[in-house]
Design a protein around this motif. Structure first.
Motif, short mmCIF file in Angstrom:
data_model
loop_
_atom_site.label_atom_id
_atom_site.label_comp_id
_atom_site.label_asym_id
_atom_site.label_seq_id
_atom_site.Cartn_x
_atom_site.Cartn_y
_atom_site.Cartn_z
N CYS A 124 1.82 0.40 1.31
CA CYS A 124 0.87 0.50 2.42
C CYS A 124 0.23 1.87 2.50
N CYS A 167 0.65 3.72 -3.31
CA CYS A 167 0.12 2.49 -3.88
C CYS A 167 -0.53 2.75 -5.22
N ARG A 221 3.25 -10.54 -0.56
CA ARG A 221 2.83 -9.52 0.41
C ARG A 221 2.47 -8.22 -0.29
N THR A 223 -1.26 -6.46 -0.48
CA THR A 223 -1.45 -5.07 -0.05
C THR A 223 -2.21 -4.28 -1.11
N SER A 243 -5.84 -5.29 -1.55
CA SER A 243 -6.65 -4.92 -0.39
C SER A 243 -7.02 -3.45 -0.37
N GLN A 244 -6.51 -2.69 -1.33
CA GLN A 244 -6.85 -1.27 -1.41
C GLN A 244 -7.86 -1.04 -2.53
#
Length: 476
Positions: free
Chosen positions: A116, A121, A151, A155, A158-159
């Motif tokens: 996150c 990441c 999940r 994550t 989505s970055q």
């Protein structure tokens, strides 16, 4: 939520032992990670150890402690400390050696929390070995592990800084397709299905090439070494049936999940190959149409719902109607409308769909009037209704899609269909007026065509509508 105990603090530890600005103890974290290494590299056999020397179950104390780390890893300072301590490398050892599903789940969950944070990441994503091991977790038979893996992938996808790394990695791993389809087609775990759907939705939104490849996929492929009792080779999956099966599982329990899967179908219709994948097999086209038709006509935006429901359901309705519109147009182009009684024609050409489309438009007008009342804008009241499209972009999208489908369906109505609609109450002066008000002037030809058919079925109603809409003078 009492599953995990409260994380320990460093109050009893020496000064300087705190992790960053937290009260968590570096020494305690270090000790747990050290014990984790020992769990996957035991020097002697213990009661919970399998014949191969690897633990299959966690003892209660170790599970409690590693769950504390899982909770703590939501804190950025703790996540950075774990990164500095090379925790991802330790977790790779767990993935490679552990036969304990609970331990694997927790370690993937910790990585998910760490991911996150942008810098961590990026580090996790650039580690090719770790990336490959995480994708292999999608072949796991343990639902909690699959959930945490999904999940984590969502994550990362989505970055923006690392999304392309994962897109390319997934593109180069055909087994991901098989494993995802297996989950969608066979799992009854709604939470897992929703999360996997979110991953697929995000993936298709990011990369059309992957979507095209998955649409075309269908050959049997080995997924590598099995994990637990997962199959060595998976069936010949087709994408659309798997999406439909997942949608059926989530429709009753999770509206957000249904929204996700309907959007996936909508994304498929943005390419010709996707539309063909839906309609090319009559049974598949019929199954898709029947599901979406049932949702629109019997579940969403129903007569006993308040008009404001359209605000809550606008995105899922837009996706569903978009797919129905693409399917209807595809069948019309192939002249399947001439074969409505044939088994090769999938769509149900009856009046409840028209009734539902007009009801959606009526509810949007209701929302607009409510907006006018709330804002007390008398200027808009004089126009008869608020311009809801300017107030809500998503409602505008829904209206545009709804009008397009309605215009296409009206244009194909016969006298017999129209008589049926009049008899069932789906067509009357109020509903037709609402339809004309929303369709004109853009869909003038469709409205004019329908009015000609309506004149044959109910001359009086056609005359009344023509009076209300003078531009619709039908020339002999």
């Amino acid at each position: 939520m009492d599953r995990n105990p409260s994380p320990p603090s460093s109050e009893v530890e020496e000064e300087g032992d705190a992790v960053g600005n937290t009260v968590y103890s570096k020494h305690w974290l270090f000790s747990v990670l050290t014990r984790l290494i020992e769990v996957i590299s035991p020097e002697k056999t213990e009661p919970t150890v399998s014949p191969e020397g690897i633990q299959t179950e966690l003892d209660e104390e170790m599970e409690n402690d590693i769950c504390k780390v899982w909770d703590m890893s939501m804190d950025e300072d703790v996540a950075l400390f774990l990164q500095e301590f090379n925790a991802p490398d330790i977790f790779m050892g767990v993935f490679a050696k552990s036969k304990c599903p609970r331990l694997t789940e927790i370690c993937v969950g910790i990585l998910g929390n760490m991911a996150c944070f942008q810098d961590i990441c990026m580090s996790i994503s650039k580690d090719e070995n770790l990336g490959q091991m995480l994708l292999q977790r999608l072949c796991d038979s343990d639902s909690p592990t699959l959930l945490e893996t999904s999940r984590l992938l969502l994550t990362c996808l989505s970055q923006p800084e690392v999304a392309n790394v994962w897109v390319e990695r997934i593109r180069e791993n055909p087994s991901v397709y098989d494993c995802v389809c297996f989950i969608m087609s066979s799992s009854t775990n709604v939470e897992l299905l929703v999360k996997v759907g979110e991953v697929v939705d995000k993936l298709f939104d990011l990369d059309e090439e992957i979507m095209l490849n998955w649409i075309k996929s269908g050959t049997c492929r080995s997924v590598g070494p099995s994990v637990d009792d997962s199959p060595e080779e998976l069936p010949d999956f087709k994408l659309v049936p798997c999406i439909l099966e997942a949608a059926k599982q989530v429709r009753s329990d999770n509206p957000e999940g249904l929204d996700v899967y309907m959007h996936i179908l909508q994304l498929l219709t943005t390419v010709d190959e996707g539309i063909q994948a839906i309609v090319q097999a009559p049974d598949r086209g019929k199954e898709t149409w029947s599901l979406l038709y049932d949702l629109v006509c019997h579940e969403l935006c129903q007569p006993d719902d308040p008009p404001i429901i359209v605000q809550e359901q606008k995105t899922v309705l837009a996706s569903i109607l978009s797919v129905l519109s693409a399917m209807f147009a595809s069948q019309t182009e192939q002249e399947y409308t001439k074969m409505r009684k044939s088994k090769s024609c999938f769509f149900l050409f009856d009046m409840p769909l028209i009734g539902s489309l007009i009801r959606i438009l009526q509810y949007m007008e209701g929302c607009g009037k409510r907006s006018v009342d709330n804002s007390k804008e008398s200027e808009q009241e004089e126009t008869g209704r608020a311009d809801v499209n300017e107030e809500d972009f998503h409602l505008k999208i829904l209206k545009d899609i709804c009008c397009e489908l309605l215009s296409n369906v009206l244009q194909e109505l016969t006298k017999e269909n129209t008589l049926e609609g009049l008899h069932q109450g789906h067509l009357n002066e109020q509903t037709c007026s609402c339809a004309f008000q929303n369709l004109l002037p853009l869909y003038f030809a469709s409205v004019e065509s329908f009015l000609e058919v309506l004149r044959e079925a109910d001359q009086t109603l056609a005359d009344n509508l023509e009076k209300r809409f003078p531009s619709l003078k039908v020339h002999a």
